[in-house]
Design an enzyme around this catalytic site. Structure first.
Site, PDB file in Angstrom:
ATOM      1  N   TYR A   1      -4.828   2.635  -9.212  1.00  0.00           N
ATOM      2  CA  TYR A   1      -5.726   3.757  -9.475  1.00  0.00           C
ATOM      3  C   TYR A   1      -6.046   3.805 -10.965  1.00  0.00           C
ATOM      4  CZ  TYR A   1      -7.579   8.509  -9.381  1.00  0.00           C
ATOM      5  OH  TYR A   1      -8.397   9.600  -9.509  1.00  0.00           O
TER       6      TYR A   1
ATOM      7  N   LEU B   1      -2.511  -1.741  -4.217  1.00  0.00           N
ATOM      8  CA  LEU B   1      -3.498  -0.692  -4.474  1.00  0.00           C
ATOM      9  C   LEU B   1      -3.146   0.032  -5.756  1.00  0.00           C
ATOM     10  CD1 LEU B   1      -5.791   0.007  -2.431  1.00  0.00           C
ATOM     11  CD2 LEU B   1      -3.877  -1.112  -1.341  1.00  0.00           C
TER      12      LEU B   1
ATOM     13  N   LEU C   1      -9.345   8.949  -1.923  1.00  0.00           N
ATOM     14  CA  LEU C   1      -9.377   9.058  -0.469  1.00  0.00           C
ATOM     15  C   LEU C   1      -8.405  10.168  -0.058  1.00  0.00           C
ATOM     16  CD1 LEU C   1     -10.106   7.622   2.359  1.00  0.00           C
ATOM     17  CD2 LEU C   1      -7.864   6.541   2.112  1.00  0.00           C
TER      18      LEU C   1
ATOM     19  N   TYR D   1      -2.702  13.625 -12.430  1.00  0.00           N
ATOM     20  CA  TYR D   1      -2.014  12.474 -11.822  1.00  0.00           C
ATOM     21  C   TYR D   1      -0.777  12.212 -12.676  1.00  0.00           C
ATOM     22  CZ  TYR D   1      -1.824   8.010  -9.230  1.00  0.00           C
ATOM     23  OH  TYR D   1      -1.468   6.961  -8.422  1.00  0.00           O
TER      24      TYR D   1
ATOM     25  N   LYS E   1       1.174   2.932 -12.282  1.00  0.00           N
ATOM     26  CA  LYS E   1       0.003   2.113 -11.957  1.00  0.00           C
ATOM     27  C   LYS E   1      -0.299   1.123 -13.091  1.00  0.00           C
ATOM     28  CE  LYS E   1      -0.980   3.650  -7.846  1.00  0.00           C
ATOM     29  NZ  LYS E   1      -0.498   2.853  -6.691  1.00  0.00           N
TER      30      LYS E   1
ATOM     31  N   ALA F   1      -0.725  10.798   1.198  1.00  0.00           N
ATOM     32  CA  ALA F   1      -0.120  10.729  -0.135  1.00  0.00           C
ATOM     33  C   ALA F   1      -0.999  11.461  -1.156  1.00  0.00           C
ATOM     34  CB  ALA F   1       0.072   9.271  -0.553  1.00  0.00           C
TER      35      ALA F   1
ATOM     36  N   SER G   1       0.853  -1.186   0.000  1.00  0.00           N
ATOM     37  CA  SER G   1       0.000   0.000   0.000  1.00  0.00           C
ATOM     38  C   SER G   1       0.887   1.234   0.000  1.00  0.00           C
ATOM     39  CB  SER G   1      -0.933  -0.021   1.219  1.00  0.00           C
ATOM     40  OG  SER G   1      -1.792   1.105   1.187  1.00  0.00           O
ATOM     41  N   LEU G   2       1.764   1.303  -0.974  1.00  0.00           N
ATOM     42  CA  LEU G   2       2.687   2.439  -1.015  1.00  0.00           C
ATOM     43  C   LEU G   2       2.902   2.903  -2.442  1.00  0.00           C
ATOM     44  CD1 LEU G   2       5.947   1.542  -1.847  1.00  0.00           C
ATOM     45  CD2 LEU G   2       5.481   0.157   0.171  1.00  0.00           C
TER      46      LEU G   2
END
Ligand code: NAD
Length: 286
Positions: free
Chosen positions: A172, A170, A220, A182, A190, A224, A120-121
């Protein structure tokens, strides 16, 4: 026997990593976390001083216990990879054994095996720059911290993962649809992470009976995400345009992660699972 999880990328109680840790703890797993070295001190101090006690509360009323916090910098695989200026940096010199290989060795020495690996980084130093203005160095840094870090973690943890175990990361939707803002190669990172999810699902499935999936999460307001700069806009956009017009809770991603790494998902591997109130399915916003 209860399961043991290593969750890389927890440094406060706001992000997806924390929510996943809680969901796994609530399901009875033992929790180990990997915390980015520069964030380690404040995370451990806050934990010790009870700053997270309210958010550590599980549905049964008990508080989530973290069996051990490991310092981690997932852009370095072995000590030999660490440049001199990082080695001697005050924040890094204070801890040791934080390269991926060393962390896996420490976990092995401390606990023997794990069942669940969570990634999760992410980090992209030029995330606020459009891709057209991104430097080679910034692009490669984004890939290194956000994509190869997963390859490396799985590579080093696989030998201590019990067969039947699972990993989850995770991602996106900027990987597959253009999300202006982004930047810095994060959309590319990603895309790599998602492609690697399929290839690693095959390789780790054959090699160690380990499942590999990724969650494509909606926006969310994590630490980050705030660094990217337009997260409030993304949250509003999602609220307005998604099939489910409700706030997306980190816990909803946590619950899906808990499902994915559990035997309930024993035939699910190599998949991208959307946890975004359905926003990804829309073609035209109304
Ligand atoms: P977060 O800030 O809680 O988590 C990111 C973590 O990565 C931080 O704890 C940070 O310390 C750590 N980190 C950065 N570089 C590192 C390194 N080199 N080694 C080890 N740790 C490092 O934020 P988050 O938004 O919950 O991010 C978790 C994951 O969720 C990321 O992969 C992110 O891309 C993904 N995601 C987030 C959103 C969102 O809107 N927040 C949406 C989709 C996907």
């Amino acid at each position: 026997r209860g399961k043991r999880a290593f969750i890389a990328g927890v440094a406060d109680d706001n992000g997806y990593g924390w929510a996943i840790a809680k969901a796994l703890a609530a399901a009875g797993a033992e929790i180990l976390v990997g915390t980015w070295v520069p964030a380690l001190n404040i995370f451990e101090t806050s934990l010790r001083r009870g700053k997270f006690d309210e958010s550590r509360r599980l549905p049964n009323g008990s508080l989530m216990e973290i069996a051990k916090v490991y310092p981690l910098d997932a852009v370095y695989d072995t000590l030999e990879d660490v440049p001199e200026d990082v080695k001697t940096n005050k924040r890094y010199a204070g801890s040791s054994n934080w390269t991926v290989k060393e962390v896996a060795e420490c976990v092995k020495n401390d606990f023997g095996t794990i069942d669940i690996l969570v990634h999760s980084l992410a980090n992209g130093p030029e995330v606020t720059k459009p891709l057209l203005e991104t430097s080679r160095r910034g692009y490669l840094a984004a890939i290194s911290a956000s994509s190869y870090s997963f390859v490396s973690l799985l590579q080093h943890f696989l030998p201590i993962m019990n067969p039947g175990g699972a990993s989850v990361s995770l991602t996106y939707i900027a990987s597959e649809r253009t999300i202006p803002g982004y930047g810095g190669g994060m959309s590319s990172a990603k895309a790599a992470l998602e492609s690697d999810t399929r290839v690693l699902a095959f390789e780790a499935g054959r090699k160690g009976q380990i499942r590999v999936n990724t969650i494509s999460a909606g926006p969310l307001g994590s630490r980050a995400a705030k660094a990217i700069g337009f997260i409030e806009k993304m949250i509003d956009y999602s609220y307005t345009n998604a099939p489910l017009q409700k706030e997306l809770l980190a816990d909803e991603v946590g619950h899906t992660a808990a499902f994915l790494v559990s035997p309930l998902a024993s035939a699910v591997t190599g998949s991208i699972i959307y946890v975004d109130n359905g926003l990804n399915t829309m073609g035209l916003a109304l």
